[in-house]
Design a protein around this motif. Structure first.
Motif, short mmCIF file in Angstrom:
data_model
loop_
_atom_site.label_atom_id
_atom_site.label_comp_id
_atom_site.label_asym_id
_atom_site.label_seq_id
_atom_site.Cartn_x
_atom_site.Cartn_y
_atom_site.Cartn_z
N GLU A 108 -21.13 1.81 3.00
CA GLU A 108 -22.49 2.10 2.54
C GLU A 108 -22.48 3.09 1.39
OE1 GLU A 108 -26.86 3.60 4.15
OE2 GLU A 108 -25.29 3.15 5.62
N ALA A 109 -21.68 4.14 1.50
CA ALA A 109 -21.59 5.13 0.41
C ALA A 109 -21.09 4.48 -0.87
CB ALA A 109 -20.67 6.27 0.82
N LEU A 152 -25.62 11.34 10.19
CA LEU A 152 -26.92 10.74 10.53
C LEU A 152 -26.79 9.78 11.70
CD1 LEU A 152 -28.36 10.13 6.96
CD2 LEU A 152 -29.31 11.65 8.71
N ASP A 153 -25.61 9.14 11.82
CA ASP A 153 -25.36 8.23 12.95
C ASP A 153 -24.86 8.96 14.19
OD1 ASP A 153 -26.16 6.02 11.53
OD2 ASP A 153 -24.13 5.31 11.09
N HIS A 197 -19.47 3.64 7.17
CA HIS A 197 -20.07 4.74 6.41
C HIS A 197 -19.55 4.74 4.97
CE1 HIS A 197 -20.01 6.33 10.69
NE2 HIS A 197 -21.27 6.05 10.42
N THR A 203 -22.06 12.39 5.37
CA THR A 203 -23.48 12.56 5.70
C THR A 203 -24.00 11.36 6.48
OG1 THR A 203 -23.83 13.97 3.77
CG2 THR A 203 -25.78 12.93 4.74
N LEU A 204 -23.62 10.15 6.07
CA LEU A 204 -24.04 8.96 6.80
C LEU A 204 -23.50 8.97 8.23
CD1 LEU A 204 -23.56 6.36 3.94
CD2 LEU A 204 -25.74 7.13 4.91
#
Length: 169
Positions: free
Chosen positions: A154-155, A141-142, A151, A137-138
């Protein structure tokens, strides 16, 4: 959820009347089971808003900009799962684990990170797959086609925060 019964144990200078702050936090948070927490993808501390926060200039990216990025990411996901002929699946959160490895395959650096983190954090199979879904998902979004190390990092940071729960004494 609050960090403790009163919700103030993490505030600077606050001293709990019941017991030391750390113990109060641990006892309150120990009421949640590990399997329940394993189903929560994002855990973020949200401190109280201060007067200084209220007078800060507005953020560069406004709500409309964020909404546009989310809509583009959701469209990207719907197209991806439509191309795979998966009826009823249009978001990363809904796809099954066997397809997960195909659509959220990380780059080499990301693969190394998730492998090491899964061992160090003792991720369950559910936790591992949920990290991959959040990372996918990240990346969406990018606007990225591939899940990269950034990604996954961050997750994992959202998952790692949940794993820092103190044990009740």
């Amino acid at each position: 959820m609050n960090p403790c019964r009163c919700g103030q144990a993490t505030e600077p200078g606050y001293v709990c009347r019941r017991q030391p702050n750390e113990r109060c936090i641990a006892q309150y948070q120990a009421r949640l089971s590990g399997p329940l927490l394993d189903r929560i993808d994002l855990v973020i501390d949200v401190p109280a808003v201060t007067a200084a926060d209220l007078i800060l200039p507005p953020l560069v990216e406004g709500s409309a900009d964020v909404a546009a990025r989310v809509a583009a990411a959701r469209e990207r996901q719907a197209q991806r799962y439509g191309a795979l002929n998966l009826d009823g699946i249009s978001t990363n959160a809904a796809y099954p684990a066997p397809i997960l490895e195909e659509v959220a395959q990380p780059d080499a650096e990301g693969l190394s990170l998730i492998r090491d983190a899964a061992n160090a954090m003792r991720l369950s199979a559910r936790g591992f797959h949920r990290v991959l879904k959040v990372a996918r998902t990240l990346a969406d979004l990018d606007g990225e086609e591939k899940v990269r190390r950034i990604h996954l990092a961050e997750a994992l940071s959202y998952r790692a925060h949940a794993d820092r729960r103190p044990a009740a004494a």
